[in-house]
Write a protein that holds these residues in place. Structure first.
Motif, PDB file in Angstrom:
ATOM      1  N   HIS A  66       0.823  -1.221   0.000  1.00  0.00           N
ATOM      2  CA  HIS A  66       0.000   0.000   0.000  1.00  0.00           C
ATOM      3  C   HIS A  66       0.847   1.257   0.000  1.00  0.00           C
ATOM      4  O   HIS A  66       1.994   1.261   0.430  1.00  0.00           O
ATOM      5  CB  HIS A  66      -1.009   0.002   1.149  1.00  0.00           C
ATOM      6  CG  HIS A  66      -0.418  -0.035   2.534  1.00  0.00           C
ATOM      7  ND1 HIS A  66       0.010   1.105   3.183  1.00  0.00           N
ATOM      8  CD2 HIS A  66      -0.201  -1.056   3.399  1.00  0.00           C
ATOM      9  CE1 HIS A  66       0.459   0.769   4.395  1.00  0.00           C
ATOM     10  NE2 HIS A  66       0.353  -0.543   4.543  1.00  0.00           N
ATOM     11  N   ASP A  95       5.874   1.152   7.946  1.00  0.00           N
ATOM     12  CA  ASP A  95       4.565   0.722   7.432  1.00  0.00           C
ATOM     13  C   ASP A  95       4.094   1.723   6.384  1.00  0.00           C
ATOM     14  O   ASP A  95       3.397   2.656   6.714  1.00  0.00           O
ATOM     15  CB  ASP A  95       3.572   0.611   8.600  1.00  0.00           C
ATOM     16  CG  ASP A  95       2.239   0.039   8.184  1.00  0.00           C
ATOM     17  OD1 ASP A  95       2.108  -0.390   7.025  1.00  0.00           O
ATOM     18  OD2 ASP A  95       1.314   0.045   9.018  1.00  0.00           O
ATOM     19  N   MET A  96       4.427   1.508   5.080  1.00  0.00           N
ATOM     20  CA  MET A  96       5.313   0.469   4.605  1.00  0.00           C
ATOM     21  C   MET A  96       6.274   0.985   3.546  1.00  0.00           C
ATOM     22  O   MET A  96       6.538   0.340   2.552  1.00  0.00           O
ATOM     23  CB  MET A  96       4.500  -0.717   4.070  1.00  0.00           C
ATOM     24  CG  MET A  96       3.729  -0.405   2.803  1.00  0.00           C
ATOM     25  SD  MET A  96       3.258  -1.868   1.818  1.00  0.00           S
ATOM     26  CE  MET A  96       2.612  -3.037   2.960  1.00  0.00           C
ATOM     27  N   GLU A 129      -5.282   1.203   2.316  1.00  0.00           N
ATOM     28  CA  GLU A 129      -5.159   0.047   3.207  1.00  0.00           C
ATOM     29  C   GLU A 129      -5.384   0.416   4.661  1.00  0.00           C
ATOM     30  O   GLU A 129      -6.025  -0.319   5.415  1.00  0.00           O
ATOM     31  CB  GLU A 129      -3.771  -0.594   3.048  1.00  0.00           C
ATOM     32  CG  GLU A 129      -3.649  -1.986   3.661  1.00  0.00           C
ATOM     33  CD  GLU A 129      -3.407  -2.000   5.163  1.00  0.00           C
ATOM     34  OE1 GLU A 129      -3.755  -2.996   5.801  1.00  0.00           O
ATOM     35  OE2 GLU A 129      -2.888  -1.002   5.712  1.00  0.00           O
ATOM     36  N   GLU A 130      -4.841   1.571   5.057  1.00  0.00           N
ATOM     37  CA  GLU A 130      -4.885   1.928   6.488  1.00  0.00           C
ATOM     38  C   GLU A 130      -6.290   2.279   6.974  1.00  0.00           C
ATOM     39  O   GLU A 130      -6.499   2.463   8.167  1.00  0.00           O
ATOM     40  CB  GLU A 130      -3.904   3.069   6.786  1.00  0.00           C
ATOM     41  CG  GLU A 130      -2.427   2.708   6.561  1.00  0.00           C
ATOM     42  CD  GLU A 130      -1.872   1.689   7.564  1.00  0.00           C
ATOM     43  OE1 GLU A 130      -2.644   1.193   8.403  1.00  0.00           O
ATOM     44  OE2 GLU A 130      -0.668   1.398   7.479  1.00  0.00           O
ATOM     45  N   GLU A 154       3.499  -6.281   4.012  1.00  0.00           N
ATOM     46  CA  GLU A 154       3.347  -5.676   5.343  1.00  0.00           C
ATOM     47  C   GLU A 154       4.537  -6.034   6.224  1.00  0.00           C
ATOM     48  O   GLU A 154       5.287  -6.965   5.950  1.00  0.00           O
ATOM     49  CB  GLU A 154       2.055  -6.164   6.013  1.00  0.00           C
ATOM     50  CG  GLU A 154       0.800  -5.562   5.430  1.00  0.00           C
ATOM     51  CD  GLU A 154       0.610  -4.082   5.746  1.00  0.00           C
ATOM     52  OE1 GLU A 154       1.398  -3.513   6.538  1.00  0.00           O
ATOM     53  OE2 GLU A 154      -0.315  -3.485   5.179  1.00  0.00           O
TER      54      GLU A 154
HETATM   55 ZN   LIG Z   1       0.658  -1.429   6.407  1.00  0.00          ZN
END
Ligand SMILES: [Zn+2]
Length: 365
Positions: A66, A95-96, A129-130, A154
């Motif tokens: 992501h 991340d990430m 994604e988050e 991840e």
């Molecule tokens: Zn992540």
């Protein structure tokens, strides 16, 4: 390191389309340099294909990552990108963005050694994604459906172990409408939404505790003043589940909620939902990945993650999936966010090897 700095300094919070487009542009440029075929998808997601003509008809290997982070624009001023001999710190470094650097580096390592992918490689980097990938999940599901295997970028388990299963999680909202009334003059005409909600939450707590299920009431709101019987109240509740069975029991409960007071009206909305990804026992695919790491002199192990991510979806679809291929580090979503530089190189070597060597035959995880 310059790439990592550039990526971290392009702040990219979920939902900020302009900032996300700038990161996507930058990453697209890097992938173009490696002669991948890139494509922008609606929603700000980025897709890239690396294939060699002799394998074009084979199922692809899907790499999922992501572009977004949990950090707002401006966070960089409070936690600037800094490095020492062994680590780098900054918003999203672990991340990430460190994972994205490992991926780019893997492509460079492979290309420099003139190695071609053993199967077509599809890279999908989602932009949301988050926040649970409300849009990105459609692209993930589409690309996973025809994938041979899925590799997740991840961050790994503490210590660097890979993830071969993930607990699922969901957020639901319980909203109650009662009947507002003066608490003195009309005491019997009113129906308190707060009393109803508190009753429901108490019952849910007992159900969760009796069944050893994870339910967390995260927020609660309602009512107007002490002399008014509350007309409305609501709570946002987080559910977590290790297995498909736990998920089914939690949702059976949530969907079956009935008013305690017959005049109260309850609505339950699912705000986000990621299915449980249960680990496959003794998968030859996982064995292959761990053996490859061993062969490269950086042995790792694998376990189940408590947090959920995009690979919950691919794993729950039954596509052989492994996650946690990002570099070691610590402090995801925290101001102490740190990545280990040597681990970026290690992961890049592992990814390069995985993408260019033959996969074992796998079927149904
Ligand atoms: Zn992540």
């Amino acid at each position: 390191l310059a790439t990592l700095r550039a990526l971290v300094e392009l702040e990219s919070p979920s939902g900020d389309q302009d900032s996300l487009a700038r990161v996507a542009d930058y990453v697209r440029g890097l992938l173009d340099d490696q002669e991948l075929t890139t494509r922008d998808l609606p929603g700000g997601h980025l897709r890239a294909d690396w294939s060699s003509s002799d394998h074009a008809d084979r199922d692809h290997v899907l790499v999922v990552g992501h572009l977004d982070t949990v950090w707002p624009v401006g966070q960089l001023a409070r936690m600037p990108f800094v490095t020492d001999e062994t680590t780098a710190k900054g918003p999203g470094v672990f991340d990430m963005k460190g994972s994205l650097v490992a991926l780019i580096l893997a492509l460079r390592i492979a290309q420099r050694a003139q190695r071609r992918p053993s199967r077509p490689v599809r890279i999908l980097l989602v932009a949301d994604e988050e926040v649970g990938s409300p849009d990105g999940r459609h692209a993930v599901a589409e690309d996973a459906a025809r994938a041979h295997v899925v590799l997740g970028l991840e961050s790994p388990l503490p210590g660097g172990d890979l993830k071969v299963g993930r607990h699922g999680s969901a957020r639901i909202r319980l909203a109650v409408r009662g009947i507002e009334a003066h608490s003195g003059l009309d005491r019997h005409a009113g129906v308190s939404a707060i009393d109803e909600l508190v009753g429901q939450l108490g019952a849910m707590r007992r159900f969760a505790d009796d069944n050893d299920l994870a339910v967390n009431v995260g927020t609660i709101a309602g009512g107007t003043r002490a002399n008014v019987i509350a007309g409305s109240a609501e709570a946002e509740i987080g559910l977590r589940y290790a297995s498909v069975d736990e998920e089914r029991r939690l949702f059976a409960y949530a969907e079956g909620i009935a008013p305690i007071h017959s005049a109260a009206i309850i609505t339950m909305d699912v705000l986000s939902r990621r299915p449980a990804w249960e680990p496959a026992p003794r998968s030859p695919f996982v064995g292959h990945v761990l053996a490859t790491a061993d062969r490269l002199g950086a042995p790792i192990s694998a376990g189940v993650a408590r947090g959920a991510g995009d690979t919950n979806l691919t794993g729950s679809m039954g596509v052989p999936t492994i996650d946690g291929l990002g570099p070691r580090g610590s402090g995801a979503h925290a101001v102490s966010e740190t990545v280990e530089l040597s681990s970026i190189v290690e992961r890049a070597q592992l990814l390069a090897e995985l993408l260019t060597t033959e996969w074992p035959e796998v079927s149904g995880a």
